[in-house]
Design a protein around this motif. Structure first.
Motif, short mmCIF file in Angstrom:
data_model
loop_
_atom_site.label_atom_id
_atom_site.label_comp_id
_atom_site.label_asym_id
_atom_site.label_seq_id
_atom_site.Cartn_x
_atom_site.Cartn_y
_atom_site.Cartn_z
N LEU A 14 0.84 -1.20 0.00
CA LEU A 14 0.00 0.00 0.00
C LEU A 14 0.87 1.25 0.00
N SER A 15 0.45 2.25 -0.75
CA SER A 15 1.11 3.56 -0.75
C SER A 15 0.03 4.62 -0.66
N TYR A 16 0.27 5.64 0.16
CA TYR A 16 -0.74 6.68 0.32
C TYR A 16 -0.96 7.39 -1.01
N GLY A 17 -2.22 7.55 -1.38
CA GLY A 17 -2.55 8.24 -2.62
C GLY A 17 -2.65 7.33 -3.83
N VAL A 18 -2.29 6.05 -3.66
CA VAL A 18 -2.37 5.09 -4.76
C VAL A 18 -3.48 4.10 -4.45
N SER A 19 -4.36 3.87 -5.41
CA SER A 19 -5.49 2.96 -5.18
C SER A 19 -4.99 1.59 -4.76
N GLU A 142 2.07 4.07 10.56
CA GLU A 142 3.35 3.42 10.25
C GLU A 142 4.30 3.46 11.43
N SER A 143 4.32 4.58 12.14
CA SER A 143 5.25 4.69 13.28
C SER A 143 4.78 3.85 14.46
N TYR A 156 -3.66 -5.19 11.46
CA TYR A 156 -4.52 -4.09 11.90
C TYR A 156 -4.10 -2.77 11.24
N ALA A 157 -2.79 -2.55 11.16
CA ALA A 157 -2.30 -1.33 10.51
C ALA A 157 -2.70 -1.31 9.03
N LEU A 164 -8.08 4.49 4.99
CA LEU A 164 -7.61 5.81 4.58
C LEU A 164 -7.61 5.94 3.06
N LEU A 165 -7.20 4.88 2.36
CA LEU A 165 -7.19 4.93 0.90
C LEU A 165 -8.61 5.00 0.34
#
Length: 201
Positions: A14-19, A142-143, A156-157, A164-165
């Motif tokens: 997963l990457s933020y901003g990528v579907s 992430e932290s 869970y993370a 969020l995505l």
């Protein structure tokens, strides 16, 4: 533990901003297959909004500190999000010069949640502020995830990040509408200028 290794290893990155390459319902079904019943039950607490009617919820106005769920990721996430929301509420109420009695005191820790709230309320565009908050939430998850890469907290993370995505995808409609409004306004301004200048319609 082998089942958890298999679950995590087959999840797309997963990457933020990528579907995401997996839908939430499919992820939950995978979890149902591979997680123990006890760990699967904790998925209901993997929420972007830790408020709600679930058992051990934080209560109206986040008056209560969250009770431990036995998961480091979930316990710390709920503390972080509670602090963020309390600071956002306080700062927004200060901005409009109002007081709200039912809110709990905003805690000093985690300090990064406090800083995120202060930065967010300084952003004029509500959409940009929400996007900023979600990027900060992603970083916080992430932290807080820890180093047990094939443990339940990683699962869970992942679930929180998927939410969020999904939320980011919904914002695309708002972004498109904002762009449309801007384009429409510029076209109308240009047309109005031509009329004032005596040009034909």
């Amino acid at each position: 533990m082998g089942a958890y290794y298999y679950l995590v290893s087959q999840l797309p990155s997963l990457s933020y901003g990528v579907s995401a390459a997996i839908e939430i319902k499919d992820f939950v079904e995978l979890c149902r297959t591979f997680l123990s019943a006890q760990d699967f039950a904790l998925l209901q607490y993997c929420r972007l909004d830790p408020e709600g009617t679930q058992p051990l919820s934080l209560g109206q106005g986040f008056q209560l500190m969250p009770e431990s769920l036995g998961s480091s990721l979930l316990d710390n996430w709920r503390v972080w999000e509670r602090a963020l929301r309390l600071h956002l509420a306080r700062l927004r109420l200060q901005h409009v010069k109002r007081e709200q009695q039912f809110l709990a005191d905003a805690p000093a820790d985690p300090m990064d949640a406090t800083m995120v709230a202060k930065q967010a309320v300084a952003i004029e565009s509500p959409l940009e502020a929400e996007l900023f908050l979600d990027r900060a939430r992603w970083s916080a998850i992430e932290s807080l995830q820890g180093f047990d890469y094939f443990g339940r907290d990683t699962v869970y993370a992942y679930y929180l990040k998927l939410q969020l995505l999904e939320r980011k995808q919904k914002f695309k409609v708002d972004e498109g509408f904002e762009a449309y409004q801007g384009l429409y306004a510029s076209i109308m301004d240009a047309a109005q200028s031509r009329i004032y200048a005596g040009e034909p319609k």
